[in-house]
Design an enzyme around this catalytic site. Structure first.
Site, PDB file in Angstrom:
ATOM      1  N   HIS A  12       0.878  -1.189   0.000  1.00  0.00           N
ATOM      2  CA  HIS A  12       0.000   0.000   0.000  1.00  0.00           C
ATOM      3  C   HIS A  12       0.904   1.224   0.000  1.00  0.00           C
ATOM      4  O   HIS A  12       1.447   1.613   1.033  1.00  0.00           O
ATOM      5  CB  HIS A  12      -0.883  -0.022   1.260  1.00  0.00           C
ATOM      6  CG  HIS A  12      -1.834   1.132   1.352  1.00  0.00           C
ATOM      7  ND1 HIS A  12      -3.133   0.986   1.766  1.00  0.00           N
ATOM      8  CD2 HIS A  12      -1.685   2.444   1.099  1.00  0.00           C
ATOM      9  CE1 HIS A  12      -3.740   2.150   1.756  1.00  0.00           C
ATOM     10  NE2 HIS A  12      -2.881   3.060   1.356  1.00  0.00           N
ATOM     11  N   HIS A  14       1.516   5.308  -1.801  1.00  0.00           N
ATOM     12  CA  HIS A  14       1.100   6.409  -2.679  1.00  0.00           C
ATOM     13  C   HIS A  14       2.347   6.969  -3.340  1.00  0.00           C
ATOM     14  O   HIS A  14       3.262   7.435  -2.662  1.00  0.00           O
ATOM     15  CB  HIS A  14       0.397   7.508  -1.867  1.00  0.00           C
ATOM     16  CG  HIS A  14      -0.834   7.016  -1.193  1.00  0.00           C
ATOM     17  ND1 HIS A  14      -2.078   7.070  -1.782  1.00  0.00           N
ATOM     18  CD2 HIS A  14      -1.013   6.403   0.000  1.00  0.00           C
ATOM     19  CE1 HIS A  14      -2.971   6.526  -0.964  1.00  0.00           C
ATOM     20  NE2 HIS A  14      -2.354   6.110   0.124  1.00  0.00           N
ATOM     21  N   LYS A  96      -9.532  -0.438  -5.161  1.00  0.00           N
ATOM     22  CA  LYS A  96      -9.507   0.208  -3.848  1.00  0.00           C
ATOM     23  C   LYS A  96     -10.826   0.919  -3.611  1.00  0.00           C
ATOM     24  O   LYS A  96     -11.276   1.711  -4.437  1.00  0.00           O
ATOM     25  CB  LYS A  96      -8.356   1.224  -3.817  1.00  0.00           C
ATOM     26  CG  LYS A  96      -8.241   2.028  -2.543  1.00  0.00           C
ATOM     27  CD  LYS A  96      -7.675   1.217  -1.402  1.00  0.00           C
ATOM     28  CE  LYS A  96      -7.702   2.004  -0.096  1.00  0.00           C
ATOM     29  NZ  LYS A  96      -6.488   2.775   0.145  1.00  0.00           N
ATOM     30  N   HIS A 141     -10.359   1.026   2.437  1.00  0.00           N
ATOM     31  CA  HIS A 141     -10.046   2.066   3.419  1.00  0.00           C
ATOM     32  C   HIS A 141     -11.209   2.005   4.410  1.00  0.00           C
ATOM     33  O   HIS A 141     -12.312   2.479   4.120  1.00  0.00           O
ATOM     34  CB  HIS A 141      -9.936   3.441   2.761  1.00  0.00           C
ATOM     35  CG  HIS A 141      -9.603   4.521   3.746  1.00  0.00           C
ATOM     36  ND1 HIS A 141      -8.426   5.227   3.726  1.00  0.00           N
ATOM     37  CD2 HIS A 141     -10.293   4.997   4.816  1.00  0.00           C
ATOM     38  CE1 HIS A 141      -8.409   6.082   4.734  1.00  0.00           C
ATOM     39  NE2 HIS A 141      -9.535   5.968   5.412  1.00  0.00           N
ATOM     40  N   HIS A 176      -4.469  -0.484   6.500  1.00  0.00           N
ATOM     41  CA  HIS A 176      -3.957   0.380   7.584  1.00  0.00           C
ATOM     42  C   HIS A 176      -4.851   0.405   8.820  1.00  0.00           C
ATOM     43  O   HIS A 176      -5.383   1.439   9.202  1.00  0.00           O
ATOM     44  CB  HIS A 176      -3.684   1.810   7.083  1.00  0.00           C
ATOM     45  CG  HIS A 176      -4.729   2.426   6.192  1.00  0.00           C
ATOM     46  ND1 HIS A 176      -6.060   2.508   6.539  1.00  0.00           N
ATOM     47  CD2 HIS A 176      -4.624   2.993   4.968  1.00  0.00           C
ATOM     48  CE1 HIS A 176      -6.710   3.110   5.564  1.00  0.00           C
ATOM     49  NE2 HIS A 176      -5.869   3.407   4.600  1.00  0.00           N
ATOM     50  N   ASP A 250       1.421   2.800   3.460  1.00  0.00           N
ATOM     51  CA  ASP A 250       0.608   4.006   3.265  1.00  0.00           C
ATOM     52  C   ASP A 250       1.489   5.256   3.211  1.00  0.00           C
ATOM     53  O   ASP A 250       1.033   6.346   3.550  1.00  0.00           O
ATOM     54  CB  ASP A 250      -0.462   4.138   4.359  1.00  0.00           C
ATOM     55  CG  ASP A 250      -1.621   5.012   3.906  1.00  0.00           C
ATOM     56  OD1 ASP A 250      -1.718   5.314   2.697  1.00  0.00           O
ATOM     57  OD2 ASP A 250      -2.441   5.407   4.765  1.00  0.00           O
TER      58      ASP A 250
HETATM   59  O1  DOR Z   1      -3.191   9.706   5.464  1.00  0.00           O
HETATM   60  C1  DOR Z   1      -3.533   9.263   4.372  1.00  0.00           C
HETATM   61  N1  DOR Z   1      -3.017   9.788   3.235  1.00  0.00           N
HETATM   62  N2  DOR Z   1      -4.426   8.285   4.317  1.00  0.00           N
HETATM   63  C2  DOR Z   1      -4.949   7.880   3.151  1.00  0.00           C
HETATM   64  O2  DOR Z   1      -5.792   7.022   3.168  1.00  0.00           O
HETATM   65  C3  DOR Z   1      -4.546   8.535   1.884  1.00  0.00           C
HETATM   66  C4  DOR Z   1      -3.240   9.156   1.983  1.00  0.00           C
HETATM   67  C5  DOR Z   1      -2.916  10.104   0.839  1.00  0.00           C
HETATM   68  O3  DOR Z   1      -3.197   9.788  -0.308  1.00  0.00           O
HETATM   69  O4  DOR Z   1      -2.357  11.172   1.103  1.00  0.00           O
HETATM   70 ZN    ZN Z   2      -3.343   5.022   1.521  1.00  0.00          ZN
END
Ligand code: DOR
Ligand code: ZN
Length: 343
Positions: A12, A14, A96, A141, A176, A250
């Protein structure tokens, strides 16, 4: 003294797009055999065409890390149909589900109305049915919109139970987890087709690290870090070796201007400290023998991926985390000292 760890799988992460993607790829690329790339870009990754073009961009950013395979996902929205899912067969390993509005770029997510009465939404049900048929994983999520922020995770379990019973072959990940009740929920409901990811920062933080003293926007994420008892339950789960729990960092980079401002974005950028911090935590817990199950084995097993043959080495040598990466993103634990170094 050193630890040799099989390449990790970050299930997971980003990575964003453009310059941010090109700048952050180095951290995941250098220590992972696989990473599951989140689709909440702008615009989001929602169709086969979106997946194909985002994949091209991600693969290009990872070109110096041939051992790291990015796995693509798409974002479920109220307009996702079974046909759209089927068109993504072979392109994505997972879809997702973001509940509407609960985190970064989730405004086009699944509304509370749908989550409460999914039977009333045949398109949504068919989309999940198509994912089950296509062998795709459903990544959740797990927060119910409009609930009190400390209880959003718990209020989401009813939907999870509905999914598990309605789609008995669908593989599901509760992403998470942050709440001790989620650990309990996973111990009752979890099995080889229903697992949970845990982040490194939720193994470190409590709500006090966000708002207990001065406000620290760099520790602000969704779901928010909770009570020390929740963190204890997460530590027990992550370090137990239990195959139902594995790493999903995450890691979520945001430019400093989007964090240090009014209405700051949620997200902890943990990628620059991930192997070092996890080794530190597992050592503190007396659980180094279970580190590789959490970082490198359990996730691959769940996703049906090969186990890596290459390893990374962590040396017991302290180093200071930089205060800024790429001149615009503050990493998790900025300026702090960690006792394990990966280079
Ligand atoms: O804190 C977070 N940031 N939780 C998420 O689910 C998404 C992520 C983000 O994309 O910045
Ligand atoms: Zn995330």
């Amino acid at each position: 003294m050193h630890v040799d760890l099989p390449l990790m799988s970050d299930m997971h992460v980003h990575l964003r797009q453009g310059v941010m993607l090109r700048n952050v790829a180095q951290w995941t690329g250098s220590c992972c055999s696989h990473c599951l790339v989140m689709p909440n870009t702008v615009p989001s990754v929602a169709t086969a065409a979106d997946v194909a073009s985002y994949r091209t961009e991600v693969v290009e950013a990872f070109k110096h890390y041939p051992h790291c395979k990015p796995l693509m996902t798409f974002k479920l929205s109220p307009s996702t149909t079974a046909d759209k899912v089927m068109a993504m067969r072979g392109l994505t390993v997972a879809g997702k589900l973001y509940p509407e509005g609960v985190t970064t770029n989730s405004g086009d997510g699944i509304s509370r109305k749908i989550l409460e009465r999914p039977h009333d939404y045949p398109n949504f049900m068919d989309a999940l049915g198509a994912m089950e048929q296509a062998g795709m994983v459903l990544c959740l999520h797990g927060e119910m919109p409009d609930e009190f922020c400390m209880d959003r995770e718990v209020q989401f379990y009813e939907f999870v139970r509905w999914v598990l019973l309605q789609y008995p072959k669908l593989r599901v990940v509760l992403e998470h987890i942050t709440d001790y009740r989620s650990v309990r929920f996973m111990r009752v409901w979890g099995d080889e087709r229903f697992t949970a990811t845990i982040t490194a920062h939720h193994l470190r933080l409590t709500l006090d690290d966000v708002v207990g003293d001065k406000l620290n926007p760099h520790n602000f994420c969704k779901p928010v870090a909770k009570h020390p008892a929740d963190r204890t339950a997460l530590l027990e789960a992550a370090t137990s070796g239990d195959p139902r729990f594995f790493l999903g960092s995450d890691s979520a980079p945001h430019p400093i201007s989007d964090k240090e401002c009014a209405a700051g974005c949620a997200g902890v950028f943990s990628a620059p400290v991930l192997p070092e911090l996890l080794t530190t935590i597992f050592e503190e817990q007396g659980a180094l023998p279970h580190l590789e199950a959490f970082t490198s084995v359990n996730g691959n097993r769940f996703y049906g991926l090969p186990q890596p043959t290459e390893t990374i080495r962590l040396e017991r040598e302290s180093w200071q985390v930089p205060d800024l990466c790429n001149s615009n993103v503050v990493p998790f634990l900025a300026d702090q000292t960690l006792p394990w170094r990966f280079s």
